[in-house]
Design a protein around this motif. Structure first.
Motif, PDB file in Angstrom:
ATOM      1  N   GLU A  65       0.799  -1.227   0.000  1.00 50.35           N
ATOM      2  CA  GLU A  65       0.000   0.000   0.000  1.00 50.35           C
ATOM      3  C   GLU A  65       0.833   1.279   0.000  1.00 50.35           C
ATOM      4  O   GLU A  65       0.330   2.338  -0.363  1.00 50.35           O
ATOM      5  CB  GLU A  65      -0.924   0.050   1.232  1.00 50.35           C
ATOM      6  N   LYS A  66       2.104   1.206   0.460  1.00 53.20           N
ATOM      7  CA  LYS A  66       2.868   2.450   0.539  1.00 53.20           C
ATOM      8  C   LYS A  66       4.361   2.214   0.357  1.00 53.20           C
ATOM      9  O   LYS A  66       4.865   1.109   0.522  1.00 53.20           O
ATOM     10  CB  LYS A  66       2.608   3.176   1.846  1.00 53.20           C
ATOM     11  N   LEU A  67       5.032   3.316   0.002  1.00 55.27           N
ATOM     12  CA  LEU A  67       6.475   3.324  -0.167  1.00 55.27           C
ATOM     13  C   LEU A  67       7.002   4.601   0.468  1.00 55.27           C
ATOM     14  O   LEU A  67       6.498   5.695   0.197  1.00 55.27           O
ATOM     15  CB  LEU A  67       6.832   3.286  -1.657  1.00 55.27           C
ATOM     16  N   LEU A  68       7.988   4.458   1.342  1.00 50.14           N
ATOM     17  CA  LEU A  68       8.622   5.602   1.991  1.00 50.14           C
ATOM     18  C   LEU A  68      10.094   5.570   1.630  1.00 50.14           C
ATOM     19  O   LEU A  68      10.780   4.574   1.874  1.00 50.14           O
ATOM     20  CB  LEU A  68       8.437   5.541   3.510  1.00 50.14           C
ATOM     21  N   MET A  69      10.575   6.661   1.003  1.00 46.60           N
ATOM     22  CA  MET A  69      11.975   6.732   0.585  1.00 46.60           C
ATOM     23  C   MET A  69      12.619   8.003   1.124  1.00 46.60           C
ATOM     24  O   MET A  69      11.948   9.022   1.275  1.00 46.60           O
ATOM     25  CB  MET A  69      12.099   6.735  -0.939  1.00 46.60           C
ATOM     26  N   ARG A  70      13.910   7.909   1.365  1.00 40.53           N
ATOM     27  CA  ARG A  70      14.702   9.078   1.745  1.00 40.53           C
ATOM     28  C   ARG A  70      15.709   9.308   0.624  1.00 40.53           C
ATOM     29  O   ARG A  70      16.417   8.395   0.212  1.00 40.53           O
ATOM     30  CB  ARG A  70      15.401   8.846   3.072  1.00 40.53           C
ATOM     31  N   VAL A  71      15.767  10.541   0.125  1.00 43.73           N
ATOM     32  CA  VAL A  71      16.641  10.896  -0.984  1.00 43.73           C
ATOM     33  C   VAL A  71      17.608  11.963  -0.490  1.00 43.73           C
ATOM     34  O   VAL A  71      17.186  13.013   0.002  1.00 43.73           O
ATOM     35  CB  VAL A  71      15.831  11.434  -2.187  1.00 43.73           C
ATOM     36  N   ILE A  72      18.897  11.694  -0.629  1.00 45.96           N
ATOM     37  CA  ILE A  72      19.926  12.655  -0.223  1.00 45.96           C
ATOM     38  C   ILE A  72      20.607  13.166  -1.484  1.00 45.96           C
ATOM     39  O   ILE A  72      21.085  12.372  -2.300  1.00 45.96           O
ATOM     40  CB  ILE A  72      20.935  12.011   0.741  1.00 45.96           C
ATOM     41  N   SER A  73      20.637  14.489  -1.644  1.00 45.17           N
ATOM     42  CA  SER A  73      21.244  15.118  -2.818  1.00 45.17           C
ATOM     43  C   SER A  73      22.441  15.948  -2.384  1.00 45.17           C
ATOM     44  O   SER A  73      22.306  16.855  -1.565  1.00 45.17           O
ATOM     45  CB  SER A  73      20.237  16.023  -3.520  1.00 45.17           C
TER      46      SER A  73
END
Length: 104
Positions: A24-32
């Motif tokens: 049902e869900k996707l949680l992502m952390r993106v570091i730039s």
């Protein structure tokens, strides 16, 4: 990069980490992290992407993005970096949202 007399483009490394993944869900952390830009070693951008399927079963979802600026070094340019980064991030995500609406 708009309104910057010294730099128009900057190489950026983006690291995507999946924090939680369910049907049902996707949680992502993106570091730039950018390079070849003045003061780029002082900070990086951390985004959190939350994508959830809608309960009604049609092919739609909820997509929420939040971000913060993480300063790893002290700099007198912190307020300028912060205001420019917030402005550029906001413009980018508004443009992305407009593009998604146009493409359906």
């Amino acid at each position: 990069i708009k309104n910057n007399p010294f730099v128009k483009k900057c190489p950026t490394l983006r690291t995507f980490k999946i924090i939680e993944r369910t049907p049902e869900k996707l949680l992502m952390r993106v570091i730039s992290k950018s390079r070849d830009v003045p003061y780029c070693d002082c900070f990086y951008i951390e985004e959190e992407w939350y994508i959830a399927s809608m309960p009604n079963g049609n092919n739609s979802c909820c997509f929420k993005v939040s971000f913060t600026i993480v300063f790893v070094k002290s700099t007198m340019m912190q307020s300028i970096i912060k205001s420019n980064t917030v402005s550029e991030q906001t413009n980018f995500w508004n443009g992305w949202n407009t593009m998604m609406k146009e493409k359906g």
